[in-house]
Design a protein around this motif. Structure first.
Motif, mmCIF file in Angstrom:
data_model
loop_
_atom_site.group_PDB
_atom_site.id
_atom_site.type_symbol
_atom_site.label_atom_id
_atom_site.label_comp_id
_atom_site.label_asym_id
_atom_site.label_seq_id
_atom_site.Cartn_x
_atom_site.Cartn_y
_atom_site.Cartn_z
ATOM 1 N N GLY A 187 0.861 -1.266 -0.007
ATOM 2 C CA GLY A 187 0.063 0.087 0.033
ATOM 3 C C GLY A 187 0.816 1.408 -0.028
ATOM 4 N N ALA A 188 1.979 1.225 0.801
ATOM 5 C CA ALA A 188 2.732 2.290 0.633
ATOM 6 C C ALA A 188 3.590 2.666 -0.619
ATOM 7 C CB ALA A 188 3.821 2.044 1.726
ATOM 8 N N MET A 189 3.855 1.463 -1.390
ATOM 9 C CA MET A 189 4.326 1.806 -2.711
ATOM 10 C C MET A 189 3.194 2.335 -3.761
ATOM 11 S SD MET A 189 7.371 -1.087 -3.391
ATOM 12 C CE MET A 189 7.769 -0.233 -5.128
ATOM 13 N N ALA A 190 2.042 1.932 -3.501
ATOM 14 C CA ALA A 190 0.963 2.582 -4.148
ATOM 15 C C ALA A 190 0.694 4.030 -3.932
ATOM 16 C CB ALA A 190 -0.139 1.625 -3.926
ATOM 17 N N VAL A 191 0.956 4.395 -2.761
ATOM 18 C CA VAL A 191 0.830 5.650 -2.525
ATOM 19 C C VAL A 191 1.846 6.503 -3.159
ATOM 20 C CG1 VAL A 191 1.093 7.249 -0.352
ATOM 21 C CG2 VAL A 191 -0.451 5.412 -0.001
ATOM 22 N N LEU A 192 3.020 5.926 -3.230
ATOM 23 C CA LEU A 192 4.256 6.522 -3.575
ATOM 24 C C LEU A 192 3.909 7.006 -5.262
ATOM 25 C CD1 LEU A 192 7.498 7.653 -3.735
ATOM 26 C CD2 LEU A 192 7.728 5.244 -3.948
ATOM 27 N N ARG A 198 -6.391 -3.916 6.997
ATOM 28 C CA ARG A 198 -5.187 -3.967 7.393
ATOM 29 C C ARG A 198 -4.576 -2.569 8.089
ATOM 30 N NH1 ARG A 198 -2.399 -7.086 10.532
ATOM 31 N NH2 ARG A 198 0.076 -6.725 10.399
ATOM 32 N N MET A 199 -3.864 -2.987 9.040
ATOM 33 C CA MET A 199 -3.262 -1.456 9.712
ATOM 34 C C MET A 199 -2.237 -0.870 8.720
ATOM 35 S SD MET A 199 -3.244 -2.571 13.725
ATOM 36 C CE MET A 199 -2.944 -4.642 13.475
ATOM 37 N N SER A 200 -2.167 0.243 8.829
ATOM 38 C CA SER A 200 -1.522 0.937 7.584
ATOM 39 C C SER A 200 -0.358 1.798 8.068
ATOM 40 C CB SER A 200 -2.370 1.922 7.014
ATOM 41 O OG SER A 200 -3.650 1.148 6.413
ATOM 42 N N TRP A 201 0.493 1.241 8.828
ATOM 43 C CA TRP A 201 1.682 1.885 9.382
ATOM 44 C C TRP A 201 2.566 2.641 8.333
ATOM 45 C CZ3 TRP A 201 0.935 -3.301 11.027
ATOM 46 C CH2 TRP A 201 0.242 -3.453 12.002
ATOM 47 N N ASP A 202 3.166 1.839 7.256
ATOM 48 C CA ASP A 202 3.835 2.280 6.298
ATOM 49 C C ASP A 202 3.324 3.475 5.347
ATOM 50 O OD1 ASP A 202 5.429 0.547 7.495
ATOM 51 O OD2 ASP A 202 5.364 -0.869 5.731
ATOM 52 N N GLN A 203 2.008 3.385 4.973
ATOM 53 C CA GLN A 203 1.398 4.568 4.172
ATOM 54 C C GLN A 203 1.426 5.669 5.041
ATOM 55 O OE1 GLN A 203 0.075 1.149 4.924
ATOM 56 N NE2 GLN A 203 -1.419 0.579 3.531
ATOM 57 N N THR A 204 1.163 5.661 6.238
ATOM 58 C CA THR A 204 1.257 7.167 6.839
ATOM 59 C C THR A 204 2.817 7.841 6.789
ATOM 60 O OG1 THR A 204 1.797 6.119 9.123
ATOM 61 C CG2 THR A 204 -0.619 6.250 8.741
ATOM 62 N N ALA A 205 3.563 7.060 6.714
ATOM 63 C CA ALA A 205 5.051 7.582 6.938
ATOM 64 C C ALA A 205 5.350 8.121 5.522
ATOM 65 C CB ALA A 205 6.160 6.417 7.151
#
Length: 326
Positions: free
Chosen positions: A39-44, A254-261
């Motif tokens: 999810g974090a890579m998708a945000v990027l 799913r908890m989204s720790w990496d997306q927030t960063a």
């Protein structure tokens, strides 16, 4: 200390608005143990397509053989197959995903890199990229172990730069954003899995550090809206569709720790969060916190309602493949 205070003041002011120019950014990920990294890579990539960020590299801090191929799958699908990468070549963590979603991705989607061992040395990738960038321009966001950053700080001059690692970071990096720690005190995965590296990195890092703690991402649960979109086909959706049903705790997302960063690294803390400034301490994999208005670190504190942050992140995770990537 005075110089660091001025840098932190500039950082806080700059975090209040979305940057007018794309943020030059290096993402450092352990993608594999958990699937919030996907999810974090998708945000990027979604924010890159909007012109908000200029990805410089996506680097692995995990030595598992499928981590860099997974990075390659996602970069390729989103239309950036040539983004530089790297992986640790010395001691480090080797962690796979118990749901076997990296195996699914590399079997289903195109990629060129077949194993993490094929990737260049992570420190060499960092040094080569940083040496080429304007001074104090680069944002680094870590959503995994601190292995690479500790090694970077201790690196020696080479063909890319006559500076030591610490000198190079101090000259080229604007700030570090890290998904790490539990505040004000606790034991968090990214810190304790390579606790020696975390201690070295956070004690020695010479630029301002923003920390998205475990408690921040714990409340942001993404995935249901992604799975409900019948028109969307993407590796991000495939991973969440495979993994969410396998854990009771993920039934509501799913908890989204990496997306927030990643969100904060690109858009800034405001309006999503405020910052509490001080110093994080690391001892044996457990972190503590010391409030200090002149300290080098700051951790995120909720400002916007969680439901609104969740909606922002999940919409970015649903970003489709762009025309150039088709």
């Amino acid at each position: 200390m005075k110089r660091l205070n001025l840098l932190f003041l500039f950082l806080i002011l700059s975090l209040k608005t979305v940057a007018q120019q794309p943020v030059p950014l290096i993402l450092d990920t352990d993608i594999g143990p958990d699937y919030d990294d996907v999810g974090a890579m998708a945000v990027l990539h979604a924010l890159a397509d909007r012109g908000e960020v200029r990805p410089l590299a996506v680097i692995s801090c995990n030595k598992h053989e499928l981590v860099v191929p997974t990075i390659d799958v996602l970069n390729t699908w989103f239309g950036r197959p040539n983004l530089p990468t790297g992986a640790p070549k010395g001691p480090g963590v080797t962690d796979g995903a118990w749901q076997k979603w990296p195996e699914m991705l590399v079997a289903k989607y195109p990629h060129r890199i077949r194993s993490t061992a094929e990737a260049p040395d992570a420190v060499a990738t960092y040094r080569q990229i940083l040496a080429r960038q304007p001074d104090r321009s680069v944002t680094i966001v870590t959503i995994g172990f601190l292995t690479n950053l500790a090694d970077l700080l201790e690196s020696k001059p080479d063909q890319f730069s006559k500076l030591t690692g610490r000198q190079l970071v101090e000259k080229k990096v604007k700030h570090l954003v890290s998904m790490a720690g539990l505040f004000p005190k606790g034991r968090e995965f990214n810190v304790y899995k390579d606790s020696l590296a975390a201690e070295r990195a956070f004690n020695q890092w010479p630029t301002p550090v923003i920390l998205s703690g475990f408690e921040i991402g714990r409340e942001v649960k993404t995935g249901p809206r992604l799975l409900a979109d019948a028109t969307l086909q993407s590796p991000v959706k495939d991973v969440f569709a495979l993994c969410m049903p396998k854990a009771k705790e993920d039934r509501n997302g799913r908890m989204s720790w990496d997306q927030t960063a990643v969100l904060v690294a690109i858009r800034g803390a405001a309006p999503y969060y405020t910052l509490r400034r001080g110093r994080m301490t690391v001892n044996g994999g457990t972190n503590g916190w010391q409030d200090d208005p002149g300290g080098p670190h700051a951790y995120l504190v909720e400002a916007m309602p969680v439901a609104q942050v969740t909606e922002v992140i999940e919409k970015l995770m649903m970003h489709p493949k762009t025309a150039k990537a088709k």
